[in-house]
Structure formats: C-alpha cells, structure tokens
Design an enzyme around this catalytic site. Structure first.
Site, PDB file in Angstrom:
ATOM      1  N   TYR A 198       7.444   1.314  -6.540  1.00  0.00           N
ATOM      2  CA  TYR A 198       7.830   2.690  -6.843  1.00  0.00           C
ATOM      3  C   TYR A 198       8.752   3.271  -5.783  1.00  0.00           C
ATOM      4  CZ  TYR A 198       5.037   2.580 -10.953  1.00  0.00           C
ATOM      5  OH  TYR A 198       4.579   2.240 -12.201  1.00  0.00           O
ATOM      6  N   HIS A 256       8.961 -10.639 -14.765  1.00  0.00           N
ATOM      7  CA  HIS A 256       8.699  -9.194 -14.808  1.00  0.00           C
ATOM      8  C   HIS A 256       9.370  -8.481 -13.639  1.00  0.00           C
ATOM      9  CE1 HIS A 256       6.613  -5.361 -14.786  1.00  0.00           C
ATOM     10  NE2 HIS A 256       6.166  -5.625 -13.576  1.00  0.00           N
ATOM     11  N   HIS A 315      11.923  -9.350 -12.046  1.00  0.00           N
ATOM     12  CA  HIS A 315      13.377  -9.352 -12.212  1.00  0.00           C
ATOM     13  C   HIS A 315      13.837  -8.346 -13.273  1.00  0.00           C
ATOM     14  CE1 HIS A 315      13.235 -13.031  -9.777  1.00  0.00           C
ATOM     15  NE2 HIS A 315      14.527 -12.837  -9.581  1.00  0.00           N
ATOM     16  N   ARG A 349       4.039 -20.084 -10.884  1.00  0.00           N
ATOM     17  CA  ARG A 349       4.922 -19.295 -10.035  1.00  0.00           C
ATOM     18  C   ARG A 349       5.053 -19.982  -8.673  1.00  0.00           C
ATOM     19  NH1 ARG A 349       3.036 -13.252  -8.162  1.00  0.00           N
ATOM     20  NH2 ARG A 349       4.929 -12.584  -7.098  1.00  0.00           N
TER      21      ARG A 349
END
Length: 549
Positions: free
Chosen positions: A227, A374, A376, A439
């Site tokens: 954020y 996500h 990216h 990942r």
C-alpha cells in the site's frame, strides 16, 4: 477550493530529480535481472560467468521492489508537497538531502554484496538464509534515510498548518503525510528484525535466529509495503487525473477518508501472509484476514470517486448513457492513458489479492508462481504504469522542458508494449501457479497437473512476456532521458485538480492526527501483542538469537 502554488522552487526540483535518477537507474538494473530470470526459467538459456539464478532473483526483487519504488515515491511526494504547500526551508531541504544520500549509500552497499553473490537471500531474505552483514547494513541505511525524508514531509505539513490556522490543508500534502506515516510505522518491523536479529546473527554474535519472529516482523512490514506503493498511485488518481481530463475532484472528504482507512487497515494484517505457518494461533490469523478484507472498502470508495469524476466530465462534454463518458476521455494523452490502464489492471490484481488473503483459497496458490504473477499485476503494472504516467509530466516540469508530441506518442507505445508483455507473462504465471508451479524456483521439473509439453509452454510464455517487458523498459528509459536532458525548453503543466463545488465541507476530524495515529497504534497492538508474546514464549529450545530481545 484547493490552493495550488504557481510554481515549485528550483532547489526542491533538484531534490526531486535526484530521487528520479536513482529510481530509473534501478529500473534498468532490475528489469534486466528480471529478463534474465524469465529466460533461465524457460530452460533455453544458461547464465554466463557463473552468475546464479537466486543472485539475479534477489537483485530483481530488492532493486525494483524497494529501490525503484521508494526513490520514485519520495521524489514524487517532495514535488507535490512543494507545489501545494510551498517550498521547503533550507533546513528541511538539508535533512532531506541527508536522507537521500544515506539511502543511496545503502543501495550501493546492498547491491554490491548481491552482485558479489554474498547475499542471494531473495527479496524477502527469509531466515535461515544468511547474507553478508553488508547486505543488512545497506538495508538499514535505506530505511533510516527514508525516515529523514519522511520527517521533513511531516514538518512541512505541520508548518503549513501553523502558518494557515483554521484552513483546510492541501490535499496532496495531506496524502503525502498518510503515505509516509504508513511507511514509517511499517518499517519499524523490518528495521527491528534487521538490526536486532539478522545483523547480530550474520556478524556471528549469535549462533541461531528465531525464524518465526523474523518472518512475522518482515510481514508486519511486507503487507503495508504494497500500500506504500499504491498510495502515491491513488494520489495521482484522486488529485491529478481529474485535472488532466478537465474535471474536478469529486470529494475532498472521500479522498481523505479513504487514505485514513487505508492506513488503519493495511498495517495490522501481516499474518495473512503466514496462514500456513505453525506457531501462530488460528484466531489471530482469522482476525487479520478479516482486517485484510476491510481494505476493500477504501478501494471501492476510490473506484467510485474516480468514475464519478469521469462520468461528470463526460456529461459536461455531452456524453450520454452509462458508458458514454468513455468516448470523451483524452485517450491520446499518455498522462491519462498510462494511469487509466493501470487502474484497469488493478481489477484482476485486486481479485487475485482476495484469493491470496482467503484462508481456504490461499491453500491452492500458496508458494506457487501464482503469487509472483499477482505481484506483477499490482506492483509492476497498476503501480508502475501510474508512476510512468506521472513521470511524463513530472520530469519535464522539474527540468524546465516539454513533453513533445513525439514523446507522447512513444509513451502510448510504451504503455501498450508494457501491458501486452505483462498480460503474457503474468497470465502464464497465474495458470502455471494453479497447476502447482512452485515459486522462487529456477530449475524445478515438477509439472504439477500439466503434461510436460504444456509446462514448457508456460515457461516459454513467461520468457516471451518478459522480453516484451524489457523492450517496454528500454522505451521508458529513452523517454526519461529525453525529458530530463534533451526535450525542448519550456514550461510543462504540473496538473493538480481543484475540488468540485458540490464536494461539501471537509470534517475537521479527518485532520486529527492524534486520533488517527492513536487508532492505528491501538489496532496494531490488538492484532500483534498477544500472538507475538505467544511466539516468544513458545520459541524452540536453543534459540540463542532471542537473547537480544
């Protein structure tokens, strides 16, 4: 009506540009490392000169996720606050420069040890991976330097309030304060784990480290970091894009309230990144998942405000019907096009975030390359395209040059190239993740639920998408250099919208900093105190690293 200063002081412009030079150099380094990653994962390329995959993975994550974003954001905040609240004092400027040079020294230090292959610990630098002490020292310098700049932003805002008692503060200065409050509070977690755990451990002062504490402190920082990336984009969406389309800010109160809510709901939710980890009571995980979903509220408020502005402007220009405003938007203006496409990409990005934060659905995608896809979509598309859209007017306005029609055209091409490349690469990552693709893995032969041929196709698609993105990066750097050094001299608009006449009066409670900081601290203490004590009390035997606490 929002007051907008006529110009920006040349010394403040130089400070902004210093941050931009580092940010765009980081884009060059980080995007190059990203291209190399996708080529290696395709299975068709081997890295030269003994370069390790996890070495470039670490470089890519740190340089783009921390360096590019932080330097760009601080430069942008300095510029917008100087523009709306007035120039900084010489003392404030000196502290900001001190922070800049401290951050730059930290970046050089950290990058040096990554390039020497002494810190291939990934972007998250999870224990028990251990880096050279210089890596952690560099990170600490970046964080502390950013605090200097943050306190300058706080001080300038407070000085404006003192000089203009009883008046509503400039919206962009207010938003800059919220953005840096989130950063200052969130980075306390990563600073604590770096200074009190990782650095003593890497120096050999302690033999072990408590992994769960380090991960908890990292994700206390890691989620609001997202954020911190997004809030400057929201600043542009709320207060700058309306000016570019010829409209006005829909509601000053709504904009400020959404930023307050983002501050409240973004920090005490790190456990939703740790849903599969033992040692954390399920109740506290559930609580933080609930708090995570509350962030949807200010996000929907933002979407409502933006599209209300677009529709109002469209109707002023004669648009009719529900989507008639679409025909009236300045699609040939890259200052609008790039951020707008960033907004559109945030829709699937946000949907993926809901899946990641859901306890049940997270089990399907946890630690798969879906999560990389996500990130990216959100950070590397929604945020970065908005940052690029900002750069098209910010850079020439700081350097006394003009955004030419030619550079505007190249900016539109860049936006399209970036979107196509990301659609291919991120799309392949999402599909491969749903099939179980791991990942952070360079050479995994595990094909999950896909046949070998399909698996290889996903890897190649990522390489193709990454290559297209690399081309987009080159175009953006050419545009940046042109706007900074070679574009024709002139005065580029610094677009800041005024508030609409029907916006209403902004409640003074929204600027009660003692209240909102107090509520933020209370939420953090409520969400973290008991589980953190529990983690410490139930630390594994022999966790000598804990003696530091």
């Amino acid at each position: 009506m929002m007051k907008v200063m006529k110009g920006i002081h040349s010394a403040d412009a130089k400070l902004t540009m210093a941050h931009m030079y580092v940010a765009f150099f980081a884009l060059l380094i980080g995007a190059t490392a990203g291209l190399m990653q996708t080529l290696v994962r395709s299975g068709k390329v081997t890295l030269p000169a003994g370069i390790g995959y996890y070495q470039i993975l670490t470089l890519h994550g740190v340089v783009l996720g921390l360096v590019l974003t932080t330097f760009f954001i601080l430069g942008f905040l300095v510029a917008t606050q100087s523009k709306t609240a007035g120039k900084y004092s010489s003392g404030e400027r000196k502290w900001a420069w001190a922070g800049f040079w401290m951050m730059t020294a930290g970046v050089v230090t950290t990058a040096t040890f990554i390039l020497l292959n002494e810190a291939s610990v990934l972007y998250t630098f999870y224990a028990p991976l251990k880096a050279h002490p210089g890596f952690y020292i560099g990170l600490a310098l970046v964080i502390i330097g950013s605090w200097f700049v943050g306190f300058v932003i706080f001080h300038r805002h407070a000085r404006w309030r003192k000089e203009n008692r009883g008046e509503r503060t400039p919206l962009l200065s207010y938003m800059a304060v919220i953005t840096m409050l989130m950063w200052q509070i969130a980075t306390l977690g990563v600073a604590a784990t770096v200074l009190l755990q990782f650095l003593p451990w890497s120096l050999g002062f302690t033999e072990t480290i408590d992994v769960l504490v380090s991960r908890t402190l990292f994700w206390y920082f890691g989620h609001p970091l997202v954020y911190f990336w997004l809030l400057p984009a929201y600043m542009a969406w709320y207060a700058i894009i309306p000016k570019i389309v010829g409209g006005k800010i829909f509601s000053d109160s709504l904009a400020r309230l959404s930023f307050i809510l983002l501050l409240l709901f973004s920090i005490p939710v790190g456990f939703h990144h740790q849903l599969t980890e033992p040692g954390i009571d399920p109740f506290w995980k559930y609580l933080q998942v609930v708090l995570t979903f509350l962030v949807v509220i200010p996000s929907l408020m933002t979407a409502f405000s933006l599209f209300a502005t677009f529709e109002a402007r469209g109707r002023e220009l004669g648009a009719k019907g529900l989507f008639g405003w679409l025909k009236k938007m300045p699609w040939k203006d890259v200052r609008f096009l790039a951020p707008f496409i960033g907004m559109v990409w945030f829709i699937p990005g946000g949907a993926g975030g809901i899946i990641n934060a859901s306890n049940q659905m997270n089990q399907v995608v946890h630690n798969t390359i879906w999560v990389t896809g996500h990130f990216h979509l959100t950070a590397a598309t929604s945020v970065i395209l908005t940052f690029f859209g900002i750069a098209y007017w910010l850079i020439p306005s700081m350097t006394g040059r003009k955004l030419t029609a030619k550079m505007n055209k190249w900016g539109i091409i860049q936006t399209i190239v970036w979107s196509v490349g990301m659609a291919i690469m991120s799309g392949a990552m999402h599909w491969q993740g749903l099939l179980g693709g791991p990942r952070r893995s360079a050479y995994s032969e595990y094909a999950g639920n896909a046949d070998t041929a399909s698996w290889g196709a996903y890897q190649i698609a990522q390489a193709i998408g990454g290559s297209i993105l690399f081309i987009g990066m080159i175009i953006m750097l050419v545009i940046f250099v042109n706007l900074a050094f070679f574009a024709p001299k002139g005065k580029e608009e610094f677009p800041i919208a005024v508030v609409g006449e029907t916006s209403g009066t902004t409640p003074k409670v929204l600027e009660n900093w003692k209240l909102w900081i107090g509520v933020t601290v209370a939420l953090i203490l409520f969400a973290y105190t008991i589980p953190f004590i529990d983690i410490i009390q139930n630390a594994p035997p022999g966790s000598k690293g804990f003696r530091l606490w």
